[in-house]
Design a protein around this motif. Structure first.
Motif, PDB file in Angstrom:
ATOM      1  N   LEU A  21      56.353 -70.514  74.957  1.00  0.00           N
ATOM      2  CA  LEU A  21      57.854 -71.050  74.293  1.00  0.00           C
ATOM      3  C   LEU A  21      57.621 -71.949  75.961  1.00  0.00           C
ATOM      4  O   LEU A  21      57.749 -71.063  76.605  1.00  0.00           O
ATOM      5  CB  LEU A  21      58.740 -69.694  73.949  1.00  0.00           C
ATOM      6  CG  LEU A  21      59.024 -68.938  73.128  1.00  0.00           C
ATOM      7  CD1 LEU A  21      59.443 -68.165  72.906  1.00  0.00           C
ATOM      8  CD2 LEU A  21      58.836 -69.877  72.292  1.00  0.00           C
ATOM      9  N   ASP A  22      58.611 -72.971  75.773  1.00  0.00           N
ATOM     10  CA  ASP A  22      58.461 -73.706  76.764  1.00  0.00           C
ATOM     11  C   ASP A  22      60.076 -73.283  77.014  1.00  0.00           C
ATOM     12  O   ASP A  22      60.700 -73.899  76.643  1.00  0.00           O
ATOM     13  CB  ASP A  22      58.617 -75.181  76.255  1.00  0.00           C
ATOM     14  CG  ASP A  22      58.970 -76.053  77.664  1.00  0.00           C
ATOM     15  OD1 ASP A  22      59.022 -76.014  78.465  1.00  0.00           O
ATOM     16  OD2 ASP A  22      58.414 -77.275  77.790  1.00  0.00           O
ATOM     17  N   PRO A  23      60.397 -72.902  78.118  1.00  0.00           N
ATOM     18  CA  PRO A  23      61.724 -72.658  78.917  1.00  0.00           C
ATOM     19  C   PRO A  23      63.099 -73.452  78.239  1.00  0.00           C
ATOM     20  O   PRO A  23      63.724 -74.207  78.655  1.00  0.00           O
ATOM     21  CB  PRO A  23      61.530 -71.916  80.173  1.00  0.00           C
ATOM     22  CG  PRO A  23      59.733 -71.727  80.305  1.00  0.00           C
ATOM     23  CD  PRO A  23      59.326 -72.808  79.451  1.00  0.00           C
ATOM     24  N   GLY A  76      63.359 -65.553  68.592  1.00  0.00           N
ATOM     25  CA  GLY A  76      63.047 -63.960  67.536  1.00  0.00           C
ATOM     26  C   GLY A  76      62.092 -64.348  66.846  1.00  0.00           C
ATOM     27  O   GLY A  76      61.521 -63.552  66.976  1.00  0.00           O
ATOM     28  N   VAL A  77      62.194 -65.181  65.756  1.00  0.00           N
ATOM     29  CA  VAL A  77      61.294 -65.537  64.728  1.00  0.00           C
ATOM     30  C   VAL A  77      60.056 -66.082  65.293  1.00  0.00           C
ATOM     31  O   VAL A  77      58.567 -65.010  65.325  1.00  0.00           O
ATOM     32  CB  VAL A  77      61.535 -67.033  64.138  1.00  0.00           C
ATOM     33  CG1 VAL A  77      60.411 -66.660  62.850  1.00  0.00           C
ATOM     34  CG2 VAL A  77      62.760 -66.041  62.890  1.00  0.00           C
ATOM     35  N   VAL A  78      59.747 -66.811  66.323  1.00  0.00           N
ATOM     36  CA  VAL A  78      58.048 -67.031  67.299  1.00  0.00           C
ATOM     37  C   VAL A  78      58.387 -65.917  68.011  1.00  0.00           C
ATOM     38  O   VAL A  78      56.757 -65.510  67.458  1.00  0.00           O
ATOM     39  CB  VAL A  78      58.635 -68.265  68.144  1.00  0.00           C
ATOM     40  CG1 VAL A  78      57.666 -68.359  68.834  1.00  0.00           C
ATOM     41  CG2 VAL A  78      59.202 -69.621  67.306  1.00  0.00           C
ATOM     42  N   VAL A  79      58.627 -65.337  68.123  1.00  0.00           N
ATOM     43  CA  VAL A  79      58.452 -64.562  68.857  1.00  0.00           C
ATOM     44  C   VAL A  79      57.698 -63.126  67.972  1.00  0.00           C
ATOM     45  O   VAL A  79      55.946 -62.277  67.624  1.00  0.00           O
ATOM     46  CB  VAL A  79      59.075 -63.645  69.937  1.00  0.00           C
ATOM     47  CG1 VAL A  79      58.144 -62.518  70.555  1.00  0.00           C
ATOM     48  CG2 VAL A  79      59.127 -64.491  71.162  1.00  0.00           C
ATOM     49  N   VAL A 134      56.400 -63.465  65.134  1.00  0.00           N
ATOM     50  CA  VAL A 134      55.829 -64.013  64.160  1.00  0.00           C
ATOM     51  C   VAL A 134      54.545 -63.681  64.800  1.00  0.00           C
ATOM     52  O   VAL A 134      53.088 -63.438  64.495  1.00  0.00           O
ATOM     53  CB  VAL A 134      55.981 -65.166  63.806  1.00  0.00           C
ATOM     54  CG1 VAL A 134      54.331 -65.997  62.467  1.00  0.00           C
ATOM     55  CG2 VAL A 134      57.115 -65.403  62.482  1.00  0.00           C
ATOM     56  N   ALA A 135      54.329 -64.441  66.238  1.00  0.00           N
ATOM     57  CA  ALA A 135      53.220 -64.343  66.846  1.00  0.00           C
ATOM     58  C   ALA A 135      52.960 -62.659  67.082  1.00  0.00           C
ATOM     59  O   ALA A 135      51.747 -62.163  67.743  1.00  0.00           O
ATOM     60  CB  ALA A 135      53.595 -64.565  67.802  1.00  0.00           C
ATOM     61  N   MET A 136      53.935 -61.625  67.506  1.00  0.00           N
ATOM     62  CA  MET A 136      53.749 -60.545  67.403  1.00  0.00           C
ATOM     63  C   MET A 136      52.595 -60.023  66.204  1.00  0.00           C
ATOM     64  O   MET A 136      51.604 -58.593  66.108  1.00  0.00           O
ATOM     65  CB  MET A 136      55.033 -59.932  67.853  1.00  0.00           C
ATOM     66  CG  MET A 136      55.051 -60.036  69.433  1.00  0.00           C
ATOM     67  SD  MET A 136      56.393 -58.936  69.343  1.00  0.00           S
ATOM     68  CE  MET A 136      55.757 -57.140  69.221  1.00  0.00           C
ATOM     69  N   THR A 137      53.126 -60.251  65.146  1.00  0.00           N
ATOM     70  CA  THR A 137      52.577 -59.478  63.767  1.00  0.00           C
ATOM     71  C   THR A 137      51.188 -60.167  63.196  1.00  0.00           C
ATOM     72  O   THR A 137      50.351 -59.703  62.604  1.00  0.00           O
ATOM     73  CB  THR A 137      53.642 -59.495  62.537  1.00  0.00           C
ATOM     74  OG1 THR A 137      53.384 -61.287  62.385  1.00  0.00           O
ATOM     75  CG2 THR A 137      55.066 -59.687  62.819  1.00  0.00           C
ATOM     76  N   ARG A 138      50.952 -61.895  63.508  1.00  0.00           N
ATOM     77  CA  ARG A 138      49.580 -62.319  63.924  1.00  0.00           C
ATOM     78  C   ARG A 138      48.717 -62.001  65.203  1.00  0.00           C
ATOM     79  O   ARG A 138      47.809 -62.755  64.916  1.00  0.00           O
ATOM     80  CB  ARG A 138      49.899 -63.608  63.647  1.00  0.00           C
ATOM     81  CG  ARG A 138      50.999 -63.762  62.562  1.00  0.00           C
ATOM     82  CD  ARG A 138      49.934 -64.056  61.356  1.00  0.00           C
ATOM     83  NE  ARG A 138      50.826 -64.862  59.811  1.00  0.00           N
ATOM     84  CZ  ARG A 138      50.219 -64.600  58.918  1.00  0.00           C
ATOM     85  NH1 ARG A 138      48.858 -65.213  58.902  1.00  0.00           N
ATOM     86  NH2 ARG A 138      51.191 -65.251  58.019  1.00  0.00           N
ATOM     87  N   HIS A 139      49.096 -61.270  66.097  1.00  0.00           N
ATOM     88  CA  HIS A 139      48.905 -60.872  67.440  1.00  0.00           C
ATOM     89  C   HIS A 139      48.381 -61.860  67.704  1.00  0.00           C
ATOM     90  O   HIS A 139      46.788 -62.287  68.561  1.00  0.00           O
ATOM     91  CB  HIS A 139      47.263 -60.121  67.247  1.00  0.00           C
ATOM     92  CG  HIS A 139      48.440 -59.072  66.466  1.00  0.00           C
ATOM     93  ND1 HIS A 139      48.350 -57.700  66.718  1.00  0.00           N
ATOM     94  CD2 HIS A 139      47.172 -58.225  65.166  1.00  0.00           C
ATOM     95  CE1 HIS A 139      48.105 -56.867  65.996  1.00  0.00           C
ATOM     96  NE2 HIS A 139      47.457 -57.165  64.848  1.00  0.00           N
TER      97      HIS A 139
END
Length: 55
Positions: free
Chosen positions: A17-19, A2-5, A7-12
């Motif tokens: 993510l490797d499943p 959730g943190v990765v997603v 941060v990625a959304m706020t930074r555009h």
């Protein structure tokens, strides 16, 4: 994850993510937790309740 997603959304950015690493993580955490809790539980199970209260 959730943190990765987040941060990625706020930074555009595009979150990559490797499943193979993300999906087994909860299972690995549960196994480690069970292994870490087994020894103290077995040790406590061998002590009589009255004796445990005296300690």
């Amino acid at each position: 994850m959730g943190v990765v997603v987040g941060v990625a959304m706020t930074r555009h950015w595009t979150a990559v993510l490797d499943p193979v690493t993300v999906l087994p993580a909860p299972l690995i955490g549960a196994v480690v937790g069970l292994m870490a809790g087994t020894y103290p539980a077995l040790r406590a199970a061998r002590i009589e309740p009255v004796e445990a209260l005296r300690r």
